[in-house]
Design an enzyme around this catalytic site. Structure first.
Site, mmCIF file in Angstrom:
data_model
loop_
_atom_site.group_PDB
_atom_site.id
_atom_site.type_symbol
_atom_site.label_atom_id
_atom_site.label_comp_id
_atom_site.label_asym_id
_atom_site.label_seq_id
_atom_site.Cartn_x
_atom_site.Cartn_y
_atom_site.Cartn_z
ATOM 1 N N HIS A 1 -5.400 -6.506 -13.784
ATOM 2 C CA HIS A 1 -4.069 -6.535 -13.172
ATOM 3 C C HIS A 1 -4.036 -7.780 -12.273
ATOM 4 O O HIS A 1 -5.063 -8.165 -11.704
ATOM 5 C CB HIS A 1 -3.916 -5.270 -12.328
ATOM 6 C CG HIS A 1 -2.560 -5.023 -11.789
ATOM 7 N ND1 HIS A 1 -2.073 -5.692 -10.689
ATOM 8 C CD2 HIS A 1 -1.575 -4.166 -12.163
ATOM 9 C CE1 HIS A 1 -0.855 -5.259 -10.421
ATOM 10 N NE2 HIS A 1 -0.529 -4.329 -11.298
ATOM 11 N N ASP B 1 -11.618 -2.027 -9.035
ATOM 12 C CA ASP B 1 -10.200 -1.684 -8.943
ATOM 13 C C ASP B 1 -10.036 -0.292 -9.560
ATOM 14 O O ASP B 1 -10.011 -0.144 -10.784
ATOM 15 C CB ASP B 1 -9.378 -2.738 -9.694
ATOM 16 C CG ASP B 1 -7.894 -2.393 -9.729
ATOM 17 O OD1 ASP B 1 -7.531 -1.273 -9.314
ATOM 18 O OD2 ASP B 1 -7.112 -3.232 -10.185
ATOM 19 N N GLN C 1 -6.335 2.988 -11.440
ATOM 20 C CA GLN C 1 -5.961 3.830 -12.585
ATOM 21 C C GLN C 1 -7.049 4.844 -12.906
ATOM 22 O O GLN C 1 -6.977 5.510 -13.937
ATOM 23 C CB GLN C 1 -5.677 2.949 -13.822
ATOM 24 C CG GLN C 1 -4.553 1.960 -13.641
ATOM 25 C CD GLN C 1 -3.168 2.606 -13.566
ATOM 26 O OE1 GLN C 1 -2.996 3.804 -13.854
ATOM 27 N NE2 GLN C 1 -2.162 1.842 -13.158
ATOM 28 N N LYS D 1 0.117 6.010 -6.720
ATOM 29 C CA LYS D 1 -0.234 6.284 -8.117
ATOM 30 C C LYS D 1 -0.951 7.623 -8.254
ATOM 31 O O LYS D 1 -1.345 8.012 -9.348
ATOM 32 C CB LYS D 1 -1.140 5.168 -8.658
ATOM 33 C CG LYS D 1 -0.446 3.821 -8.782
ATOM 34 C CD LYS D 1 -1.382 2.818 -9.394
ATOM 35 C CE LYS D 1 -0.877 1.391 -9.269
ATOM 36 N NZ LYS D 1 0.316 1.116 -10.057
ATOM 37 N N CYS E 1 1.937 -6.678 -15.227
ATOM 38 C CA CYS E 1 1.120 -7.455 -14.279
ATOM 39 C C CYS E 1 -0.248 -7.796 -14.874
ATOM 40 O O CYS E 1 -1.251 -7.864 -14.153
ATOM 41 C CB CYS E 1 0.949 -6.730 -12.941
ATOM 42 S SG CYS E 1 2.474 -6.439 -12.076
HETATM 43 C C1 LIG Z 1 -5.141 -1.539 -12.404
HETATM 44 C C2 LIG Z 1 -4.235 -1.826 -11.251
HETATM 45 N N1 LIG Z 1 -4.692 -2.547 -10.227
HETATM 46 C C3 LIG Z 1 -3.930 -2.838 -9.161
HETATM 47 C C4 LIG Z 1 -2.633 -2.404 -9.080
HETATM 48 C C5 LIG Z 1 -1.834 -2.754 -7.857
HETATM 49 O O1 LIG Z 1 -1.460 -1.613 -7.184
HETATM 50 P P1 LIG Z 1 -0.477 -1.746 -5.922
HETATM 51 O O2 LIG Z 1 0.741 -2.442 -6.417
HETATM 52 O O3 LIG Z 1 -0.233 -0.348 -5.509
HETATM 53 O O4 LIG Z 1 -1.193 -2.535 -4.908
HETATM 54 C C6 LIG Z 1 -2.094 -1.671 -10.129
HETATM 55 C C7 LIG Z 1 -0.675 -1.237 -10.103
HETATM 56 O O5 LIG Z 1 0.035 -1.267 -11.079
HETATM 57 C C8 LIG Z 1 -2.913 -1.361 -11.241
HETATM 58 O O6 LIG Z 1 -2.459 -0.653 -12.270
#
Ligand SMILES: Cc1ncc(COP(=O)(O)O)c(C=O)c1O
Length: 445
Positions: free
Chosen positions: A160, A235, A238, A261, A401
């Site tokens: 992401h 990260d 998910q 999430k 993203c």
């Molecule tokens: C794998 C992953 N990392 C990071 C993020 C970023 O999350 P946030 O926008 O809540 O900071 C997301 C959000 O879509 C994500 O799916």
């Protein structure tokens, strides 16, 4: 919620989790759904809402909404500041939430830092390393984080943007080099595509891809990073909402996830860091509440996690996130994982049976979470989403993203259905029916 509660214990890996839990029956899912007011609403001329976009943001149960409201109606005050009763109650509620969230992911209380979201958590680490790299006036413990030309930061091609751009920027600021593991044709990290070196300082990777749903081989990545003395940053955006995760067992150095999430509020996320690393990492934001002593000439820092929580924090949101982990824990994360695995398997089966539809990611359910991305021949993802939306089915379209990953697959956009514990098998069928309806509408079959 009147479910038979799971154990709520955590295991290191989703594969363990899937075999440990039993999928929820229709009655149990109906009881869970009754906790989520938004799921009862209709959209687009009285169509029942089929919400398949929990990977972007999930919905909140009454228990979370009530926890936030009760906090605000009865206990609201600035935490860690006042000596009055409300300040004490607010501080207790905030710290109690921290303790429950820490236990939920197998961490110690002082290893959990509240941040705005996962993006901020990753930036906090990247900026901490950047601050250490300035190399002026820091103690020896912080110096260990300093990066410079010749050093490497390693990510993967399926990250992401939140776990890519902060590292690109850290490299730009320090002169270090960004390298990455590439991706296999079925959307997994290709472990053979890159050798770490003794100049690799950080390896940052997603636990579960938000596009391909692939679950990363965490143990192997951590072992390789440890062999060259690199820090690992997971990260877990998910993974934590969908499977049992035990950060100590995974042996990562840092991890991040977002409240919104995982059935919790937006505006709150978590940065996990091993205690000794949080002690040594220079702070990112400075100011009130993160200090120990202050003189006009300079200041010293409070111990972690306060050192990374400058200013009045997001308090009702942290309390809401505490309620969210209570809610998920009461169902049991092994049960959550098993239920979502059954939805994912059904989605893969039903979608793969559609002519002209290609899954972007592992075609099978093994080591795979409930983000199912796909492209449909002859129909742009946005058009597909519009037809689905007319039928009440909410999915995500675009590059999610993860633009480099879409480039890797030679596509500009994909459609993504992502599940949470409140989704049903009927909703999976509604998705597949909607895709077929779009094919008929656009005359591609
Ligand atoms: C794998 C992953 N990392 C990071 C993020 C970023 O999350 P946030 O926008 O809540 O900071 C997301 C959000 O879509 C994500 O799916």
């Amino acid at each position: 919620m009147t479910l038979t509660h799971g154990t709520g214990t955590t295991a290191g890996h989703s594969a363990d989790a899937r075999s440990a839990g039993a999928a929820l029956g229709a009655d149990a899912v109906a009881r869970i759904r009754a906790d989520f007011p938004i799921l009862a609403r209709t959209v687009r001329e009285e169509k029942p809402l089929v919400y398949l976009d929990s990977g972007a943001t999930s919905q909140r149960p009454r228990q979370v909404l009530d926890a936030e409201r009760t906090f605000l109606e009865r206990h609201n005050a600035a935490v860690h500041r006042g000596a009055h009763q409300l300040a004490e109650e607010a501080t207790d509620a905030y710290e109690s939430a921290r303790a429950r969230i820490a236990a939920f992911v197998g961490a110690n209380d002082d290893e959990v830092v509240f941040v705005k979201n996962a993006t901020e958590g990753i930036n906090l680490v990247a900026y901490g390393l950047g601050n250490a790299s300035v190399r002026t006036g820091l103690d020896a413990a912080s110096e260990r984080f300093a990066l410079g030309p010749g050093d490497e930061v390693v990510v993967t091609e399926l990250e992401h943007h939140a776990n890519l751009i902060p590292w690109q920027e850290l490299c730009r600021r320090t002169g270090a080099t960004l390298r990455w593991y590439s991706v296999t044709d079925d959307g997994r990290i290709d472990l053979d595509s890159l050798e770490l070196t003794d100049r690799t300082r950080v390896v940052a990777f997603t636990h579960q891809s938000n596009v391909t749903g692939a679950v990363a081989p965490v143990a192997q990545l951590v072992e390789r990073a440890a062999a060259v003395g690199a820090l690992t940053v997971l990260d877990a955006c998910q993974s934590v909402p969908h499977m049992p995760v035990d950060l100590h067992r995974l042996e990562v150095d840092f991890a991040v996830f977002s409240g919104h999430k995982m059935l919790g509020p937006s505006g709150v996320g978590v940065l996990y860091g091993r205690r000794e690393l949080l002690e040594a990492l220079p702070p990112f934001l400075t100011g009130g509440s993160m200090i120990e002593t202050v003189r006009m000439e300079g200041a010293t820092w409070a111990p972690p996690p306060q050192k990374f929580e400058a200013g009045v924090p997001m308090t009702s949101q942290a309390v809401g996130l505490g309620a969210a982990v209570d809610y998920l824990g009461a169902i049991g994360m092994d049960t959550v994982a098993a239920h979502e695995a059954s939805l994912t398997a059904a989605a893969l089966e039903q979608l793969s049976a559609i002519d002209g539809l290609r899954i972007v990611g592992p075609p099978g359910a093994e080591l795979r979470g409930g983000a199912v991305s796909f492209v449909v021949d002859g129909i742009h993802a946005h058009d597909l989403s519009q037809v689905l939306d007319d039928a009440g089915v909410a999915i995500r379209v675009g590059h999610h993203c993860a633009w480099p990953l879409h480039r890797r697959f030679g596509i500009v956009a994909s459609a993504r259905a992502s599940f949470a514990v409140y989704n049903t098998l009927d909703e999976v069928t509604a998705l597949a029916d909607g895709v077929r309806a779009a094919q008929t509408f656009f005359g591609t079959v």
